[in-house]
Design a protein around this motif. Structure first.
Motif, PDB file in Angstrom:
ATOM      1  N   VAL A 219       0.895  -1.049  -0.034  1.00  0.00           N
ATOM      2  CA  VAL A 219      -0.106  -0.098  -0.040  1.00  0.00           C
ATOM      3  C   VAL A 219       0.716   1.355  -0.056  1.00  0.00           C
ATOM      4  O   VAL A 219       1.683   1.367   0.783  1.00  0.00           O
ATOM      5  N   VAL A 220       0.448   2.206  -0.909  1.00  0.00           N
ATOM      6  CA  VAL A 220       1.281   3.465  -0.802  1.00  0.00           C
ATOM      7  C   VAL A 220       0.175   4.461  -0.362  1.00  0.00           C
ATOM      8  O   VAL A 220      -0.839   4.776  -1.226  1.00  0.00           O
ATOM      9  N   PRO A 221       0.477   5.128   0.650  1.00  0.00           N
ATOM     10  CA  PRO A 221      -0.598   6.120   1.266  1.00  0.00           C
ATOM     11  C   PRO A 221      -0.582   7.460   0.452  1.00  0.00           C
ATOM     12  O   PRO A 221       0.471   7.746  -0.117  1.00  0.00           O
ATOM     13  N   ILE A 222      -1.581   7.956   0.352  1.00  0.00           N
ATOM     14  CA  ILE A 222      -1.827   9.208  -0.186  1.00  0.00           C
ATOM     15  C   ILE A 222      -1.250  10.084   0.298  1.00  0.00           C
ATOM     16  O   ILE A 222      -1.698  10.772   1.585  1.00  0.00           O
ATOM     17  N   PRO A 223      -0.603  11.201  -0.076  1.00  0.00           N
ATOM     18  CA  PRO A 223       0.017  12.373   0.300  1.00  0.00           C
ATOM     19  C   PRO A 223      -0.924  13.821   0.818  1.00  0.00           C
ATOM     20  O   PRO A 223      -0.864  14.277   1.579  1.00  0.00           O
ATOM     21  N   GLN A 224      -1.975  13.916  -0.258  1.00  0.00           N
ATOM     22  CA  GLN A 224      -2.853  15.057  -0.320  1.00  0.00           C
ATOM     23  C   GLN A 224      -2.098  16.294   0.018  1.00  0.00           C
ATOM     24  O   GLN A 224      -2.277  17.218   0.945  1.00  0.00           O
ATOM     25  N   HIS A 225      -1.301  16.552  -0.868  1.00  0.00           N
ATOM     26  CA  HIS A 225      -0.573  17.847  -0.772  1.00  0.00           C
ATOM     27  C   HIS A 225      -1.359  19.027  -0.917  1.00  0.00           C
ATOM     28  O   HIS A 225      -1.012  20.168  -0.226  1.00  0.00           O
ATOM     29  N   TYR A 226      -2.409  19.103  -1.676  1.00  0.00           N
ATOM     30  CA  TYR A 226      -3.122  20.365  -1.921  1.00  0.00           C
ATOM     31  C   TYR A 226      -3.809  20.353  -0.443  1.00  0.00           C
ATOM     32  O   TYR A 226      -4.172  21.593  -0.256  1.00  0.00           O
ATOM     33  N   ARG A 227      -4.553  19.489   0.007  1.00  0.00           N
ATOM     34  CA  ARG A 227      -5.354  19.775   1.125  1.00  0.00           C
ATOM     35  C   ARG A 227      -4.293  20.172   2.442  1.00  0.00           C
ATOM     36  O   ARG A 227      -4.886  20.919   3.252  1.00  0.00           O
ATOM     37  N   LYS A 228      -3.146  19.629   2.262  1.00  0.00           N
ATOM     38  CA  LYS A 228      -2.551  20.216   3.359  1.00  0.00           C
ATOM     39  C   LYS A 228      -1.852  21.528   3.429  1.00  0.00           C
ATOM     40  O   LYS A 228      -1.374  22.053   4.341  1.00  0.00           O
ATOM     41  N   SER A 229      -1.762  22.001   2.130  1.00  0.00           N
ATOM     42  CA  SER A 229      -1.529  23.674   1.713  1.00  0.00           C
ATOM     43  C   SER A 229      -2.475  24.348   1.829  1.00  0.00           C
ATOM     44  O   SER A 229      -2.398  25.613   1.425  1.00  0.00           O
ATOM     45  N   GLN A 230      -3.981  24.060   1.892  1.00  0.00           N
ATOM     46  CA  GLN A 230      -5.075  24.944   1.941  1.00  0.00           C
ATOM     47  C   GLN A 230      -5.145  25.935   2.910  1.00  0.00           C
ATOM     48  O   GLN A 230      -5.623  27.165   2.746  1.00  0.00           O
ATOM     49  N   LYS A 231      -4.587  25.689   4.141  1.00  0.00           N
ATOM     50  CA  LYS A 231      -4.679  26.652   5.363  1.00  0.00           C
ATOM     51  C   LYS A 231      -3.665  27.962   4.901  1.00  0.00           C
ATOM     52  O   LYS A 231      -4.039  29.079   5.012  1.00  0.00           O
ATOM     53  N   ARG A 232      -2.516  27.635   4.317  1.00  0.00           N
ATOM     54  CA  ARG A 232      -1.514  28.550   3.723  1.00  0.00           C
ATOM     55  C   ARG A 232      -2.163  29.562   2.611  1.00  0.00           C
ATOM     56  O   ARG A 232      -2.177  30.828   2.432  1.00  0.00           O
ATOM     57  N   LEU A 233      -2.778  28.674   1.899  1.00  0.00           N
ATOM     58  CA  LEU A 233      -3.236  29.256   0.511  1.00  0.00           C
ATOM     59  C   LEU A 233      -4.441  30.338   1.151  1.00  0.00           C
ATOM     60  O   LEU A 233      -4.655  31.349   0.335  1.00  0.00           O
ATOM     61  N   GLN A 254      -0.448  38.052  -5.500  1.00  0.00           N
ATOM     62  CA  GLN A 254      -0.649  37.076  -6.535  1.00  0.00           C
ATOM     63  C   GLN A 254       0.478  36.250  -6.773  1.00  0.00           C
ATOM     64  O   GLN A 254       0.401  35.090  -6.979  1.00  0.00           O
ATOM     65  N   THR A 255       1.904  36.790  -6.881  1.00  0.00           N
ATOM     66  CA  THR A 255       3.053  36.035  -7.001  1.00  0.00           C
ATOM     67  C   THR A 255       3.281  34.966  -5.929  1.00  0.00           C
ATOM     68  O   THR A 255       3.695  33.800  -6.071  1.00  0.00           O
ATOM     69  N   GLN A 256       2.888  35.223  -4.540  1.00  0.00           N
ATOM     70  CA  GLN A 256       2.967  34.424  -3.338  1.00  0.00           C
ATOM     71  C   GLN A 256       1.952  33.329  -3.682  1.00  0.00           C
ATOM     72  O   GLN A 256       2.466  32.244  -3.416  1.00  0.00           O
ATOM     73  N   VAL A 257       0.988  33.549  -4.124  1.00  0.00           N
ATOM     74  CA  VAL A 257      -0.297  32.326  -4.413  1.00  0.00           C
ATOM     75  C   VAL A 257       0.448  31.256  -5.472  1.00  0.00           C
ATOM     76  O   VAL A 257       0.455  30.305  -5.403  1.00  0.00           O
ATOM     77  N   ALA A 258       0.825  31.967  -6.546  1.00  0.00           N
ATOM     78  CA  ALA A 258       1.374  31.381  -7.827  1.00  0.00           C
ATOM     79  C   ALA A 258       2.579  30.474  -7.101  1.00  0.00           C
ATOM     80  O   ALA A 258       2.347  29.319  -7.561  1.00  0.00           O
ATOM     81  N   LYS A 259       3.433  30.875  -6.335  1.00  0.00           N
ATOM     82  CA  LYS A 259       4.426  30.266  -5.825  1.00  0.00           C
ATOM     83  C   LYS A 259       4.132  29.013  -5.093  1.00  0.00           C
ATOM     84  O   LYS A 259       4.630  28.219  -5.037  1.00  0.00           O
ATOM     85  N   GLN A 260       3.009  29.121  -4.344  1.00  0.00           N
ATOM     86  CA  GLN A 260       2.407  28.227  -3.492  1.00  0.00           C
ATOM     87  C   GLN A 260       1.868  27.108  -4.240  1.00  0.00           C
ATOM     88  O   GLN A 260       2.252  25.817  -3.994  1.00  0.00           O
ATOM     89  N   HIS A 261       1.305  27.459  -5.368  1.00  0.00           N
ATOM     90  CA  HIS A 261       0.552  26.280  -6.330  1.00  0.00           C
ATOM     91  C   HIS A 261       1.836  25.481  -6.770  1.00  0.00           C
ATOM     92  O   HIS A 261       1.579  24.293  -6.884  1.00  0.00           O
ATOM     93  N   LYS A 262       2.653  26.119  -7.321  1.00  0.00           N
ATOM     94  CA  LYS A 262       3.935  25.625  -7.866  1.00  0.00           C
ATOM     95  C   LYS A 262       4.541  24.686  -6.945  1.00  0.00           C
ATOM     96  O   LYS A 262       5.183  23.493  -7.191  1.00  0.00           O
ATOM     97  N   LYS A 263       4.741  24.985  -5.682  1.00  0.00           N
ATOM     98  CA  LYS A 263       5.274  24.039  -4.563  1.00  0.00           C
ATOM     99  C   LYS A 263       4.513  22.852  -4.400  1.00  0.00           C
ATOM    100  O   LYS A 263       4.966  22.008  -4.302  1.00  0.00           O
ATOM    101  N   VAL A 264       3.075  23.167  -4.411  1.00  0.00           N
ATOM    102  CA  VAL A 264       2.174  21.826  -4.439  1.00  0.00           C
ATOM    103  C   VAL A 264       2.249  20.927  -5.640  1.00  0.00           C
ATOM    104  O   VAL A 264       2.586  19.890  -5.360  1.00  0.00           O
TER     105      VAL A 264
END
Length: 393
Positions: A219-233, A254-264
């Motif tokens: 089994v490979v657990p699911i990381p849920q990268h977006y859900r974990k970053s929702q608070k920061r977003l 807007q640049t900060q939001v774009a960087k956060q989405h790219k990180k995810v």
């Protein structure tokens, strides 16, 4: 064999301004050529399938195809001399990009699937220009020479393999800077798949509770990268809504939001590559469901499906398997979770029921493991596997 390596660019301030200037001019030319195509399309098509006995047929114009639009580039440099500062093949690549986009709209791709109506690009949505041909030796150490642009510093985090030739180079502007994508080719690597072990096979069941379950029970657990970053977003997206439109502080948010989405997105991509590598190191044949991911992404599970990135993972897995001479098979997903993997009897289960209990053969195991075994069993009749097993005998 063709592959692509991406590196971070370190342009000077003047070079970064010049890249932005090139992208702005190329965006305007892309929109102009696309508008020319739409003008021909609107003039020559008939919105109805019948005409009155007396009608006025408008003057039709010739189709602005790839070659006719390429012939307009010399005149463009005369009327707009600043386009002469852009490398000619970079301009020609714009014509090709418009052709491919419009052909997919009218005719469809190689599978006959048509795309939607092409959209004009805003300056923020046009981020890449490409050198379709580039000379050998353009990359010397950590410096690359781009024709009619200059020498730009590159962060070579991994060397180019011996024997690989650079075929194309693309410069892309992203939220956190500029990137160079090199398309590499090595003619010494055979395109015919070498012998693989047809008995080293596994089935994988993709899910949202766990990312995947193999038919061997791994089994490979699911990381849920977006859900974990929702608070920061949520925090930095509020900054945008509170700041004045057009202000420099709003653009900074807007640049900060774009960087956060790219990180995810980077985290998700890294996870996909590592998971694909671990599967292909252990198995020669990987079988998965031929999922309708586009349809699932419109359901009530849309956020979780997008966060898992199944399509991206399967694309990476298939590409890496082909490069390694291994095999990835897609099978019909119908009934894999409902059928018993031991006796084949259909055992209806709702989505929240995570355990498989067969009343016929008393088979009892996890629902996802049962589906993975069914997926593996459905690959036994695959033509490539049959041929490989006969060859081994």
């Amino acid at each position: 064999m063709r592959t692509a390596y991406q590196y971070k660019l370190r342009p000077t301030t003047e070079q970064a301004i010049e890249i932005d200037r090139w992208l702005s001019m190329l965006c305007a030319q892309y929109n102009f050529l696309l508008a020319d195509r739409f003008d021909w399309y609107e003039r020559n098509r008939s919105p109805i399938n019948a005409c009155p006995l007396v009608c006025h047929i408008p003057e039709l114009r010739d189709n602005p195809d790839y070659y006719s639009q390429k012939k307009t580039l010399p005149q463009l440099k005369k009327t707009h001399p600043w386009y002469g500062e852009i490398y000619s093949q970079v301009l020609q690549d714009i014509v090709k990009r418009v052709k491919v986009t419009f052909d997919r709209f009218l005719k469809g791709d190689s599978n006959g699937k048509r795309s939607g109506r092409p959209r004009f690009k805003s300056r923020d949505r046009y981020r890449t220009f490409t050198y379709p041909q580039i000379k050998d030796g353009c990359l010397q150490g950590n410096l690359i020479t781009l024709p009619m642009f200059g020498i730009v510093k590159v962060i070579l985090h991994r060397p180019i393999p011996d024997g690989f030739k650079i075929k194309t180079a693309s410069v892309t502007k992203k939220a956190d800077g500029y990137y160079l994508t090199l398309s590499l080719e090595d003619t010494t690597v055979p395109t015919i798949k070498p012998d693989f072990n047809p008995d080293s096979i596994t089935g994988i069941d993709l899910g949202l509770k766990d990312f995947l379950t193999t038919s061997d029970g791994d089994v490979v657990p699911i990381p849920q990268h977006y859900r974990k970053s929702q608070k920061r977003l949520r925090v930095i997206q509020k900054r945008i809504s509170r700041r004045k439109k057009g202000s420099s502080r709003r653009k900074k948010a807007q640049t900060q939001v774009a960087k956060q989405h790219k990180k995810v997105a980077d985290k998700r991509k890294d996870f996909h590559f590592k998971t694909a590598n671990s599967l292909l190191k252990k198995y020669d044949v990987v079988v998965h469901e031929d999922l309708n991911v586009k349809g699932l992404s419109r359901s009530m599970l849309a956020k979780s499906v997008h966060d898992a990135g199944w399509s991206s993972f399967l694309s990476i897995l298939t590409t890496k398997a082909e490069n390694a001479g291994l095999l990835v098979i897609a099978v019909n997903p119908s009934g894999t979770s409902q059928d018993c993997s031991s006796c084949g009897v259909k055992v209806p289960k709702k989505l929240h029921e995570r355990w498989h209990e067969c009343p016929n053969c008393k088979c009892s195991l996890d629902r996802d493991l049962n589906a993975a075994v069914n997926i593996k069993n459905r690959a036994d009749g695959h033509a490539v596997l049959k041929a490989q097993r006969l060859r081994a005998q």
